[in-house]
Design an enzyme around this catalytic site. Structure first.
Site, mmCIF file in Angstrom:
data_model
loop_
_atom_site.group_PDB
_atom_site.id
_atom_site.type_symbol
_atom_site.label_atom_id
_atom_site.label_comp_id
_atom_site.label_asym_id
_atom_site.label_seq_id
_atom_site.Cartn_x
_atom_site.Cartn_y
_atom_site.Cartn_z
ATOM 1 N N PHE A 52 0.743 -1.247 -0.003
ATOM 2 C CA PHE A 52 0.012 0.081 0.053
ATOM 3 C C PHE A 52 0.958 1.268 -0.065
ATOM 4 O O PHE A 52 0.209 2.259 0.425
ATOM 5 C CB PHE A 52 -0.920 0.288 1.097
ATOM 6 N N ASP A 53 2.200 1.147 -0.522
ATOM 7 C CA ASP A 53 2.896 2.433 -0.638
ATOM 8 C C ASP A 53 4.087 2.193 -1.479
ATOM 9 O O ASP A 53 4.970 2.609 -1.209
ATOM 10 C CB ASP A 53 3.504 2.926 0.655
ATOM 11 N N ILE A 54 3.635 1.532 -2.780
ATOM 12 C CA ILE A 54 4.668 1.328 -3.538
ATOM 13 C C ILE A 54 4.815 2.537 -4.325
ATOM 14 O O ILE A 54 3.910 3.242 -4.999
ATOM 15 C CB ILE A 54 4.074 -0.064 -4.690
#
Length: 232
Positions: A52-54
């Protein structure tokens, strides 16, 4: 991670007197390495992990430029292999967040949300935010829309003057097509990371251009942007 983050390799560093650009073959291998890392998080672990934070800042490289996914501060664990992930609020970084993460109108949050972020990152790796493109970052000059139209009409995809060979051109085209597949608005239309790896390592001849992966099409474009596009 002696080589630092991916961000410094794909941003324009000329204003700082530094040239950090990599060969297209190296960027491609980095894209494949990240895809394999996400595939492991989604399929290889006993507990599925959604990152959820690529984004480029969270991809670090060792001395051999092998990519490592970092910063799991926003990650979500699934105790089973269920697809849907419950989430109380949006998380991630603007520009890479999948639509369903900030609004359930677009579908259920799942590991496919990482696929969207990966797709946006790969498009950025091809030069989507490079000032040389003359593409302004507004809703009316949105890079994925511009590049989709470019490919749909069979135009050249030489995004940089450094794309000098047929092989490099095919590498860039493959990365762009994978990126467009990954940023489909409907999560069910996005490939899994296993599919992404297969697409990257497969033949370009097997690729098909996607449906338009956008919420809307721009009503008009900046004339200066159109001129810049025609010159590419």
């Amino acid at each position: 991670m002696t080589k630092g983050s991916l961000d410094k390799f794909i941003r324009n560093q000329e204003s700082q007197g530094t040239n950090c650009r990599l060969e297209w073959s190296t960027l491609f291998q980095i894209a494949v390495g990240i895809a394999r890392g996400l595939e492991y998080l989604h399929q290889g672990c006993s507990t599925r992990i959604g990152h959820f934070d690529i984004k480029p800042h969270n991809i670090l490289h060792d001395e051999d430029l092998l990519p490592k996914i970092s910063d799991f501060g926003l990650a979500k664990l699934c105790q089973t292999k269920q697809s849907v992930i419950s989430m109380l609020g949006a998380r991630g970084t603007a520009g890479y967040i999948a639509p369903e993460v900030f609004s359930k109108t677009f579908g259920q949050v799942s590991h496919k949300s990482d696929v969207y972020s990966y797709g946006m990152m790969v498009l950025e790796m091809t030069g989507g935010r490079d000032q040389k493109l003359g593409v302004v970052e507004t809703s009316e000059n949105y890079f994925p829309h511009w590049i989709y139209e470019h490919l749909e009409h069979g135009k050249d995809v030489k995004l940089h003057s450094i794309v000098t060979s047929r092989e490099e051109e095919e590498t860039v085209r493959k990365m762009i097509l994978v990126g467009l597949w990954c940023i489909q608005i409907n999560p069910s239309n996005r490939p899994t990371m296993t599919n992404v790896v297969e697409m990257l390592e497969g033949s370009l001849e097997c690729f098909q251009i996607t449906r338009k992966p956008f919420l809307f099409s721009p009503a008009r474009s900046d004339p200066s942007t159109q001129d810049a596009s025609k010159s590419l």
